[in-house]
Motif scaffolding. Structure first.
Motif, mmCIF file in Angstrom:
data_model
loop_
_atom_site.group_PDB
_atom_site.id
_atom_site.type_symbol
_atom_site.label_atom_id
_atom_site.label_comp_id
_atom_site.label_asym_id
_atom_site.label_seq_id
_atom_site.Cartn_x
_atom_site.Cartn_y
_atom_site.Cartn_z
ATOM 1 N N GLY A 38 0.835 -1.193 0.000
ATOM 2 C CA GLY A 38 0.000 0.000 0.000
ATOM 3 C C GLY A 38 0.867 1.239 0.000
ATOM 4 O O GLY A 38 2.015 1.205 -0.415
ATOM 5 N N TYR A 39 0.316 2.327 0.522
ATOM 6 C CA TYR A 39 1.005 3.615 0.509
ATOM 7 C C TYR A 39 0.942 4.235 1.885
ATOM 8 O O TYR A 39 0.010 4.012 2.644
ATOM 9 C CB TYR A 39 0.365 4.553 -0.517
ATOM 10 C CG TYR A 39 0.480 4.013 -1.917
ATOM 11 C CD1 TYR A 39 1.611 4.257 -2.676
ATOM 12 C CD2 TYR A 39 -0.530 3.224 -2.454
ATOM 13 C CE1 TYR A 39 1.735 3.741 -3.955
ATOM 14 C CE2 TYR A 39 -0.421 2.708 -3.733
ATOM 15 C CZ TYR A 39 0.712 2.964 -4.474
ATOM 16 O OH TYR A 39 0.839 2.437 -5.736
ATOM 17 N N GLY A 40 1.950 5.025 2.176
ATOM 18 C CA GLY A 40 1.992 5.762 3.429
ATOM 19 C C GLY A 40 2.601 7.125 3.173
ATOM 20 O O GLY A 40 2.826 7.510 2.022
ATOM 21 N N TYR A 41 2.895 7.828 4.245
ATOM 22 C CA TYR A 41 3.490 9.155 4.127
ATOM 23 C C TYR A 41 4.609 9.303 5.131
ATOM 24 O O TYR A 41 4.504 8.839 6.262
ATOM 25 C CB TYR A 41 2.446 10.252 4.359
ATOM 26 C CG TYR A 41 1.452 10.313 3.238
ATOM 27 C CD1 TYR A 41 1.676 11.135 2.147
ATOM 28 C CD2 TYR A 41 0.315 9.515 3.252
ATOM 29 C CE1 TYR A 41 0.776 11.172 1.086
ATOM 30 C CE2 TYR A 41 -0.588 9.547 2.205
ATOM 31 C CZ TYR A 41 -0.344 10.374 1.127
ATOM 32 O OH TYR A 41 -1.223 10.401 0.087
ATOM 33 N N GLN A 42 5.672 9.946 4.694
ATOM 34 C CA GLN A 42 6.743 10.339 5.590
ATOM 35 C C GLN A 42 6.809 11.848 5.480
ATOM 36 O O GLN A 42 7.135 12.377 4.406
ATOM 37 C CB GLN A 42 8.065 9.702 5.183
ATOM 38 C CG GLN A 42 9.179 10.043 6.129
ATOM 39 C CD GLN A 42 10.398 9.191 5.868
ATOM 40 O OE1 GLN A 42 10.305 8.098 5.351
ATOM 41 N NE2 GLN A 42 11.536 9.711 6.223
ATOM 42 N N PHE A 43 6.461 12.528 6.549
ATOM 43 C CA PHE A 43 6.241 13.969 6.522
ATOM 44 C C PHE A 43 5.132 14.219 5.492
ATOM 45 O O PHE A 43 4.062 13.680 5.627
ATOM 46 C CB PHE A 43 7.536 14.732 6.241
ATOM 47 C CG PHE A 43 8.603 14.415 7.251
ATOM 48 C CD1 PHE A 43 8.530 14.915 8.537
ATOM 49 C CD2 PHE A 43 9.665 13.584 6.923
ATOM 50 C CE1 PHE A 43 9.492 14.599 9.480
ATOM 51 C CE2 PHE A 43 10.627 13.272 7.864
ATOM 52 C CZ PHE A 43 10.541 13.779 9.141
ATOM 53 N N ASN A 44 5.375 14.965 4.453
ATOM 54 C CA ASN A 44 4.346 15.202 3.437
ATOM 55 C C ASN A 44 4.609 14.431 2.149
ATOM 56 O O ASN A 44 3.949 14.678 1.152
ATOM 57 C CB ASN A 44 4.239 16.701 3.119
ATOM 58 C CG ASN A 44 3.661 17.473 4.272
ATOM 59 O OD1 ASN A 44 2.858 16.947 5.029
ATOM 60 N ND2 ASN A 44 4.074 18.705 4.432
ATOM 61 N N TYR A 45 5.561 13.530 2.162
ATOM 62 C CA TYR A 45 5.927 12.791 0.961
ATOM 63 C C TYR A 45 5.226 11.436 0.921
ATOM 64 O O TYR A 45 5.336 10.653 1.869
ATOM 65 C CB TYR A 45 7.438 12.569 0.901
ATOM 66 C CG TYR A 45 8.222 13.851 0.925
ATOM 67 C CD1 TYR A 45 8.237 14.705 -0.176
ATOM 68 C CD2 TYR A 45 8.939 14.214 2.055
ATOM 69 C CE1 TYR A 45 8.954 15.884 -0.160
ATOM 70 C CE2 TYR A 45 9.663 15.397 2.083
ATOM 71 C CZ TYR A 45 9.668 16.229 0.977
ATOM 72 O OH TYR A 45 10.374 17.399 1.003
ATOM 73 N N PRO A 46 4.519 11.140 -0.162
ATOM 74 C CA PRO A 46 3.891 9.817 -0.280
ATOM 75 C C PRO A 46 4.959 8.776 -0.560
ATOM 76 O O PRO A 46 5.922 9.032 -1.294
ATOM 77 C CB PRO A 46 2.947 9.983 -1.476
ATOM 78 C CG PRO A 46 3.573 11.050 -2.293
ATOM 79 C CD PRO A 46 4.260 11.978 -1.338
ATOM 80 N N ILE A 47 4.813 7.612 0.036
ATOM 81 C CA ILE A 47 5.771 6.525 -0.193
ATOM 82 C C ILE A 47 5.023 5.216 -0.416
ATOM 83 O O ILE A 47 3.993 4.965 0.196
ATOM 84 C CB ILE A 47 6.767 6.362 0.979
ATOM 85 C CG1 ILE A 47 6.037 6.227 2.315
ATOM 86 C CG2 ILE A 47 7.770 7.493 1.015
ATOM 87 C CD1 ILE A 47 6.937 5.909 3.484
ATOM 88 N N ALA A 48 5.567 4.421 -1.318
ATOM 89 C CA ALA A 48 5.032 3.076 -1.536
ATOM 90 C C ALA A 48 5.619 2.159 -0.468
ATOM 91 O O ALA A 48 6.784 2.290 -0.095
ATOM 92 C CB ALA A 48 5.414 2.589 -2.931
ATOM 93 N N VAL A 49 4.808 1.246 0.017
ATOM 94 C CA VAL A 49 5.239 0.299 1.050
ATOM 95 C C VAL A 49 5.158 -1.104 0.458
ATOM 96 O O VAL A 49 4.114 -1.525 -0.031
ATOM 97 C CB VAL A 49 4.354 0.396 2.312
ATOM 98 C CG1 VAL A 49 4.812 -0.598 3.370
ATOM 99 C CG2 VAL A 49 4.340 1.816 2.855
ATOM 100 N N TYR A 50 6.281 -1.802 0.498
ATOM 101 C CA TYR A 50 6.387 -3.143 -0.067
ATOM 102 C C TYR A 50 6.674 -4.170 1.018
ATOM 103 O O TYR A 50 7.275 -3.860 2.041
ATOM 104 C CB TYR A 50 7.539 -3.203 -1.084
ATOM 105 C CG TYR A 50 7.282 -2.442 -2.346
ATOM 106 C CD1 TYR A 50 6.720 -3.060 -3.460
ATOM 107 C CD2 TYR A 50 7.591 -1.097 -2.447
ATOM 108 C CE1 TYR A 50 6.486 -2.367 -4.623
ATOM 109 C CE2 TYR A 50 7.355 -0.389 -3.608
ATOM 110 C CZ TYR A 50 6.804 -1.030 -4.697
ATOM 111 O OH TYR A 50 6.568 -0.337 -5.852
ATOM 112 N N SER A 51 6.290 -5.398 0.748
ATOM 113 C CA SER A 51 6.639 -6.530 1.592
ATOM 114 C C SER A 51 8.050 -6.978 1.235
ATOM 115 O O SER A 51 8.326 -7.321 0.086
ATOM 116 C CB SER A 51 5.656 -7.679 1.340
ATOM 117 O OG SER A 51 6.202 -8.905 1.755
#
Length: 101
Positions: A38-51
């Motif tokens: 899925g996706y998350g955020y670090q500060f205001n930056y969107p990041i993809a999250v992988y297994s």
């Protein structure tokens, strides 16, 4: 809420729905689409999250690399690559946290 209850909530996460909601600006790891959680955020930056486990399984899928080779390749060339603020993150999901209790 106990730790076991939290874990069952996390493992019930709908990864198919998360994959369908792409976050603008998140950088994706080529070839690892099936390991995208899925996706998350670090500060205001969107990041993809992988297994992490899913990525290593993908590397082993063609039969060229065994587990140790795939893990070494992944750690150095994939997880170790920084490509800016929206660099993907890799969830270390190889272990079942319920077994560690």
């Amino acid at each position: 809420m106990g730790q076991g209850e939290e874990m069952s909530h996390i493992t019930a996460y709908n990864t198919q729905a998360a994959r369908s909601e792409e976050a603008d600006g998140a950088l994706l790891a080529d070839g690892f689409e099936d390991a995208l959680i899925g996706y998350g955020y670090q500060f205001n930056y969107p990041i993809a999250v992988y297994s992490r486990k899913g990525c290593i399984d993908i590397l082993m899928n063609d039969g060229i690399m065994d587990y140790d080779e795939a893990t070494e390749y992944f750690d150095f060339n994939v997880a170790g690559a920084y490509v800016g603020e929206s660099t993907p993150v890799f969830l270390d999901d190889e272990y079942d946290l319920n077994e560690l209790e």
